[in-house]
Design a protein around this motif. Structure first.
Motif, PDB file in Angstrom:
ATOM      1  N   VAL A  17      -3.695  14.377  -7.564  1.00  0.00           N
ATOM      2  CA  VAL A  17      -2.256  14.140  -7.662  1.00  0.00           C
ATOM      3  C   VAL A  17      -1.695  13.702  -6.316  1.00  0.00           C
ATOM      4  O   VAL A  17      -0.903  12.762  -6.235  1.00  0.00           O
ATOM      5  CB  VAL A  17      -1.535  15.403  -8.196  1.00  0.00           C
ATOM      6  CG1 VAL A  17      -0.042  15.291  -8.017  1.00  0.00           C
ATOM      7  CG2 VAL A  17      -1.889  15.631  -9.647  1.00  0.00           C
ATOM      8  N   ILE A  18      -2.118  14.359  -5.252  1.00  0.00           N
ATOM      9  CA  ILE A  18      -1.630  13.993  -3.913  1.00  0.00           C
ATOM     10  C   ILE A  18      -2.106  12.589  -3.553  1.00  0.00           C
ATOM     11  O   ILE A  18      -1.334  11.770  -3.033  1.00  0.00           O
ATOM     12  CB  ILE A  18      -2.089  15.029  -2.870  1.00  0.00           C
ATOM     13  CG1 ILE A  18      -1.351  16.348  -3.114  1.00  0.00           C
ATOM     14  CG2 ILE A  18      -1.866  14.521  -1.456  1.00  0.00           C
ATOM     15  CD1 ILE A  18      -1.844  17.495  -2.279  1.00  0.00           C
ATOM     16  N   GLU A  19      -3.362  12.283  -3.841  1.00  0.00           N
ATOM     17  CA  GLU A  19      -3.879  10.937  -3.555  1.00  0.00           C
ATOM     18  C   GLU A  19      -3.110   9.874  -4.337  1.00  0.00           C
ATOM     19  O   GLU A  19      -2.724   8.846  -3.790  1.00  0.00           O
ATOM     20  CB  GLU A  19      -5.359  10.868  -3.928  1.00  0.00           C
ATOM     21  CG  GLU A  19      -5.942   9.488  -3.739  1.00  0.00           C
ATOM     22  CD  GLU A  19      -7.327   9.356  -4.347  1.00  0.00           C
ATOM     23  OE1 GLU A  19      -7.939   8.300  -4.123  1.00  0.00           O
ATOM     24  OE2 GLU A  19      -7.777  10.264  -5.043  1.00  0.00           O
ATOM     25  N   GLY A  20      -2.853  10.128  -5.602  1.00  0.00           N
ATOM     26  CA  GLY A  20      -2.112   9.178  -6.420  1.00  0.00           C
ATOM     27  C   GLY A  20      -0.680   8.993  -5.958  1.00  0.00           C
ATOM     28  O   GLY A  20      -0.125   7.903  -6.044  1.00  0.00           O
ATOM     29  N   ALA A  21      -0.090  10.070  -5.446  1.00  0.00           N
ATOM     30  CA  ALA A  21       1.292   9.988  -4.993  1.00  0.00           C
ATOM     31  C   ALA A  21       1.431   9.133  -3.727  1.00  0.00           C
ATOM     32  O   ALA A  21       2.470   8.525  -3.505  1.00  0.00           O
ATOM     33  CB  ALA A  21       1.837  11.389  -4.725  1.00  0.00           C
ATOM     34  N   PHE A  22       0.378   9.072  -2.911  1.00  0.00           N
ATOM     35  CA  PHE A  22       0.459   8.312  -1.667  1.00  0.00           C
ATOM     36  C   PHE A  22      -0.155   6.919  -1.764  1.00  0.00           C
ATOM     37  O   PHE A  22      -0.015   6.120  -0.845  1.00  0.00           O
ATOM     38  CB  PHE A  22      -0.214   9.087  -0.523  1.00  0.00           C
ATOM     39  CG  PHE A  22       0.584  10.280  -0.090  1.00  0.00           C
ATOM     40  CD1 PHE A  22       1.829  10.126   0.480  1.00  0.00           C
ATOM     41  CD2 PHE A  22       0.092  11.561  -0.272  1.00  0.00           C
ATOM     42  CE1 PHE A  22       2.571  11.219   0.876  1.00  0.00           C
ATOM     43  CE2 PHE A  22       0.822  12.661   0.122  1.00  0.00           C
ATOM     44  CZ  PHE A  22       2.066  12.490   0.699  1.00  0.00           C
ATOM     45  N   LEU A  27       0.036   1.213  -0.219  1.00  0.00           N
ATOM     46  CA  LEU A  27      -0.237  -0.194  -0.516  1.00  0.00           C
ATOM     47  C   LEU A  27       1.006  -1.053  -0.323  1.00  0.00           C
ATOM     48  O   LEU A  27       0.915  -2.183   0.166  1.00  0.00           O
ATOM     49  CB  LEU A  27      -0.760  -0.340  -1.940  1.00  0.00           C
ATOM     50  CG  LEU A  27      -2.203   0.101  -2.168  1.00  0.00           C
ATOM     51  CD1 LEU A  27      -2.547   0.022  -3.642  1.00  0.00           C
ATOM     52  CD2 LEU A  27      -3.153  -0.734  -1.344  1.00  0.00           C
ATOM     53  N   ALA A  28       2.166  -0.532  -0.712  1.00  0.00           N
ATOM     54  CA  ALA A  28       3.405  -1.293  -0.532  1.00  0.00           C
ATOM     55  C   ALA A  28       3.662  -1.562   0.951  1.00  0.00           C
ATOM     56  O   ALA A  28       4.038  -2.681   1.332  1.00  0.00           O
ATOM     57  CB  ALA A  28       4.579  -0.545  -1.154  1.00  0.00           C
ATOM     58  N   PHE A  38       9.323  -5.843  -4.078  1.00  0.00           N
ATOM     59  CA  PHE A  38       8.128  -5.705  -4.908  1.00  0.00           C
ATOM     60  C   PHE A  38       7.845  -6.990  -5.680  1.00  0.00           C
ATOM     61  O   PHE A  38       6.694  -7.372  -5.864  1.00  0.00           O
ATOM     62  CB  PHE A  38       8.270  -4.523  -5.868  1.00  0.00           C
ATOM     63  CG  PHE A  38       8.185  -3.190  -5.184  1.00  0.00           C
ATOM     64  CD1 PHE A  38       7.052  -2.848  -4.471  1.00  0.00           C
ATOM     65  CD2 PHE A  38       9.227  -2.294  -5.252  1.00  0.00           C
ATOM     66  CE1 PHE A  38       6.957  -1.617  -3.829  1.00  0.00           C
ATOM     67  CE2 PHE A  38       9.147  -1.071  -4.621  1.00  0.00           C
ATOM     68  CZ  PHE A  38       8.008  -0.731  -3.909  1.00  0.00           C
ATOM     69  N   LYS A  39       8.890  -7.686  -6.119  1.00  0.00           N
ATOM     70  CA  LYS A  39       8.692  -8.956  -6.830  1.00  0.00           C
ATOM     71  C   LYS A  39       8.115 -10.010  -5.890  1.00  0.00           C
ATOM     72  O   LYS A  39       7.226 -10.773  -6.269  1.00  0.00           O
ATOM     73  CB  LYS A  39       9.988  -9.456  -7.447  1.00  0.00           C
ATOM     74  CG  LYS A  39       9.773 -10.729  -8.258  1.00  0.00           C
ATOM     75  CD  LYS A  39      11.044 -11.276  -8.829  1.00  0.00           C
ATOM     76  CE  LYS A  39      10.853 -12.504  -9.663  1.00  0.00           C
ATOM     77  NZ  LYS A  39       9.974 -13.511  -9.148  1.00  0.00           N
ATOM     78  N   GLU A  40       8.592 -10.062  -4.661  1.00  0.00           N
ATOM     79  CA  GLU A  40       8.064 -11.025  -3.699  1.00  0.00           C
ATOM     80  C   GLU A  40       6.611 -10.715  -3.349  1.00  0.00           C
ATOM     81  O   GLU A  40       5.799 -11.628  -3.189  1.00  0.00           O
ATOM     82  CB  GLU A  40       8.918 -11.030  -2.434  1.00  0.00           C
ATOM     83  CG  GLU A  40      10.282 -11.650  -2.628  1.00  0.00           C
ATOM     84  CD  GLU A  40      11.175 -11.490  -1.425  1.00  0.00           C
ATOM     85  OE1 GLU A  40      12.041 -12.346  -1.231  1.00  0.00           O
ATOM     86  OE2 GLU A  40      11.013 -10.500  -0.680  1.00  0.00           O
ATOM     87  N   ILE A  41       6.274  -9.434  -3.265  1.00  0.00           N
ATOM     88  CA  ILE A  41       4.879  -9.056  -3.024  1.00  0.00           C
ATOM     89  C   ILE A  41       4.014  -9.515  -4.187  1.00  0.00           C
ATOM     90  O   ILE A  41       2.937 -10.083  -3.995  1.00  0.00           O
ATOM     91  CB  ILE A  41       4.752  -7.536  -2.797  1.00  0.00           C
ATOM     92  CG1 ILE A  41       5.368  -7.144  -1.460  1.00  0.00           C
ATOM     93  CG2 ILE A  41       3.292  -7.096  -2.853  1.00  0.00           C
ATOM     94  CD1 ILE A  41       5.452  -5.650  -1.225  1.00  0.00           C
ATOM     95  N   CYS A  42       4.489  -9.303  -5.405  1.00  0.00           N
ATOM     96  CA  CYS A  42       3.752  -9.736  -6.587  1.00  0.00           C
ATOM     97  C   CYS A  42       3.593 -11.260  -6.593  1.00  0.00           C
ATOM     98  O   CYS A  42       2.503 -11.779  -6.867  1.00  0.00           O
ATOM     99  CB  CYS A  42       4.459  -9.262  -7.844  1.00  0.00           C
ATOM    100  SG  CYS A  42       3.650  -9.744  -9.370  1.00  0.00           S
ATOM    101  N   ASP A  43       4.662 -11.984  -6.276  1.00  0.00           N
ATOM    102  CA  ASP A  43       4.595 -13.448  -6.216  1.00  0.00           C
ATOM    103  C   ASP A  43       3.560 -13.913  -5.199  1.00  0.00           C
ATOM    104  O   ASP A  43       2.745 -14.801  -5.473  1.00  0.00           O
ATOM    105  CB  ASP A  43       5.956 -14.044  -5.846  1.00  0.00           C
ATOM    106  CG  ASP A  43       6.987 -13.909  -6.949  1.00  0.00           C
ATOM    107  OD1 ASP A  43       6.588 -13.645  -8.102  1.00  0.00           O
ATOM    108  OD2 ASP A  43       8.186 -14.072  -6.656  1.00  0.00           O
ATOM    109  N   VAL A 103       3.653 -11.121   4.306  1.00  0.00           N
ATOM    110  CA  VAL A 103       4.923 -11.424   4.975  1.00  0.00           C
ATOM    111  C   VAL A 103       4.793 -12.735   5.739  1.00  0.00           C
ATOM    112  O   VAL A 103       5.661 -13.613   5.653  1.00  0.00           O
ATOM    113  CB  VAL A 103       5.342 -10.275   5.919  1.00  0.00           C
ATOM    114  CG1 VAL A 103       6.569 -10.640   6.718  1.00  0.00           C
ATOM    115  CG2 VAL A 103       5.569  -8.992   5.135  1.00  0.00           C
ATOM    116  N   ARG A 104       3.684 -12.884   6.463  1.00  0.00           N
ATOM    117  CA  ARG A 104       3.453 -14.125   7.226  1.00  0.00           C
ATOM    118  C   ARG A 104       3.342 -15.322   6.281  1.00  0.00           C
ATOM    119  O   ARG A 104       3.953 -16.368   6.534  1.00  0.00           O
ATOM    120  CB  ARG A 104       2.190 -13.990   8.068  1.00  0.00           C
ATOM    121  CG  ARG A 104       1.915 -15.191   8.938  1.00  0.00           C
ATOM    122  CD  ARG A 104       0.693 -14.999   9.828  1.00  0.00           C
ATOM    123  NE  ARG A 104      -0.473 -14.524   9.118  1.00  0.00           N
ATOM    124  CZ  ARG A 104      -1.315 -15.305   8.421  1.00  0.00           C
ATOM    125  NH1 ARG A 104      -1.080 -16.595   8.340  1.00  0.00           N
ATOM    126  NH2 ARG A 104      -2.371 -14.788   7.818  1.00  0.00           N
TER     127      ARG A 104
END
Length: 119
Positions: A17-22, A27-28, A38-43, A103-104
């Motif tokens: 649970v702790i691993e999943g929560a972090f 990753l974000a 989040f949409k720009e990351i997905c794009d 981002v770059r």
């Protein structure tokens, strides 16, 4: 014996649970969340995966889309999917995404489009 088994299972479940929560926040941040939405990351991930600067994620995602039915996001007519080496552990052919590399990529793409659109 059951007491030790119960304790061991409880420790494993709490660790999961702790691993999943972090995982998602980590990753974000890796992909550039404070700068990109989040949409720009997905794009950007779609553009890297398919090597096509025109692809974008569908938002909001339709309820009839996969896995419930319909075509997946990257399934564009004439577009081949990512060429992976399939086996026990598939190996993607696209290079790994480094720390905040999206981002770059996003900023370079915006600079190119702004340079092309300038009079």
């Amino acid at each position: 014996m059951h007491r030790w088994l119960k304790r061991g299972l409880t420790v494993c479940l709490v660790a999961l649970v702790i691993e999943g929560a972090f995982t998602m926040p980590a990753l974000a941040l890796w992909y550039g969340w404070p700068t990109l939405s989040f949409k720009e990351i997905c794009d950007e991930m779609m553009k890297v995966r398919y090597s096509d600067d025109t692809l974008q994620c569908q938002y909001p995602y339709p309820m009839g889309g996969p896995p419930f039915g319909g075509e997946p996001e990257g399934n564009v007519p004439g577009k081949t999917t990512a060429r992976d080496q399939w086996g026990i552990q598939p190996k993607p052919e696209w290079k790994p995404i480094g720390f905040r590399e999206l981002v770059r990529n996003h900023e370079e793409r915006e600079a190119r489009t702004a340079g092309q659109g300038a009079p």
